[in-house]
Design an enzyme around this catalytic site. Structure first.
Site, short mmCIF file in Angstrom:
data_model
loop_
_atom_site.label_atom_id
_atom_site.label_comp_id
_atom_site.label_asym_id
_atom_site.label_seq_id
_atom_site.Cartn_x
_atom_site.Cartn_y
_atom_site.Cartn_z
N GLY A 8 0.74 -1.05 -0.03
CA GLY A 8 0.22 0.07 -0.24
C GLY A 8 0.93 1.41 -0.05
O GLY A 8 1.88 1.25 0.72
N TYR A 9 0.32 2.13 -0.75
CA TYR A 9 1.09 3.58 -0.74
C TYR A 9 0.27 4.77 -0.71
O TYR A 9 0.91 5.99 -0.56
CB TYR A 9 1.88 3.61 -2.36
CG TYR A 9 1.00 3.54 -3.51
CD1 TYR A 9 0.36 4.51 -3.93
CD2 TYR A 9 0.58 2.14 -3.92
CE1 TYR A 9 -0.88 4.28 -5.04
CE2 TYR A 9 -0.27 2.06 -4.72
CZ TYR A 9 -0.92 3.22 -5.41
OH TYR A 9 -1.84 2.72 -6.42
N SER A 11 -4.27 5.48 0.57
CA SER A 11 -5.13 4.91 1.61
C SER A 11 -5.08 3.66 1.97
O SER A 11 -5.37 3.47 3.31
CB SER A 11 -6.48 5.32 1.13
OG SER A 11 -6.86 4.49 -0.16
N GLU A 84 -10.16 -1.35 -5.90
CA GLU A 84 -9.17 -0.83 -6.81
C GLU A 84 -9.31 -0.89 -8.11
O GLU A 84 -8.88 0.15 -9.05
CB GLU A 84 -7.83 -1.35 -6.53
CG GLU A 84 -7.30 -1.39 -4.99
CD GLU A 84 -7.04 -0.10 -4.38
OE1 GLU A 84 -6.64 1.03 -5.34
OE2 GLU A 84 -7.19 0.38 -3.31
#
Length: 183
Positions: A8-9, A11, A84
């Protein structure tokens, strides 16, 4: 079934939404974090799109890797795909990551598709700030997304000067007091 990692990068770092066994700081080489996705669902609308993060080619990105039990693979992957891949502006990839302790591994992540109509890379700080300040979507104001991401990055000791500059400019555009501090 073996455990697997999710990188994850944005939210996902502060709102993963799935069960995990372990959380580690990790670096992804070959991609950088960027507010390059026009959001007309979660942080904006068709009439007034917002901006959300994507991974663009080049550089590297510090983020969070979540270890998920192999037995949870199917429900977690279904959740991630629903979250996503709403408009298919991201491409699901398995990428090599380096953990803070020196270990290496692979993780599932979602990278921006530069051929997609929602991809709008190359925005300047002021232009991005105006878009973020004005947008709100299904998940709330675009400002909350940017401020929360900056705050969580700072809490992890990660500096993202471009994202911090956009957040500071959003405060100016919106006439709000600073939502996060910038040391």
């Amino acid at each position: 079934m073996d455990d697997f990692w999710v990188f994850g990068y944005g939210s996902l770092m502060w709102n993963p939404g799935f069960a995990f066994e372990e959380r580690q700081r990790a670096r992804l080489h070959g991609y950088r974090r960027s507010l390059c996705i026009s959001s007309n669902v979660y942080r904006g609308t068709e009439e007034k799109p917002g901006l959300v993060l994507g991974l663009e080619r080049g550089g590297s990105c510090l983020g969070v890797a979540f270890r998920v039990r192999g037995a949870d693979r199917d429900p977690v992957m279904a959740y991630l795909r629903e979250r996503e891949l709403v408009t298919n502006v991201y491409k699901e990839r398995v990428v090599a990551i380096a953990f803070a302790d020196g270990r290496r591994g692979s993780a599932v992540t979602y990278v921006a598709d530069p051929a997609h109509e929602q991809y709008i890379g190359g925005l300047g700080v002021a232009e991005a700030a105006v878009i973020v300040a004005a947008a709100s979507g299904r998940s709330g104001p675009n400002t909350d997304y940017v401020f929360n991401t900056v705050q969580h990055l700072q809490d992890m000791g990660i500096r993202d000067s471009l994202l911090e500059s956009i957040a500071a400019s959003v405060d100016t555009v919106a006439g709000q007091p600073a939502a996060v501090s910038f040391p």
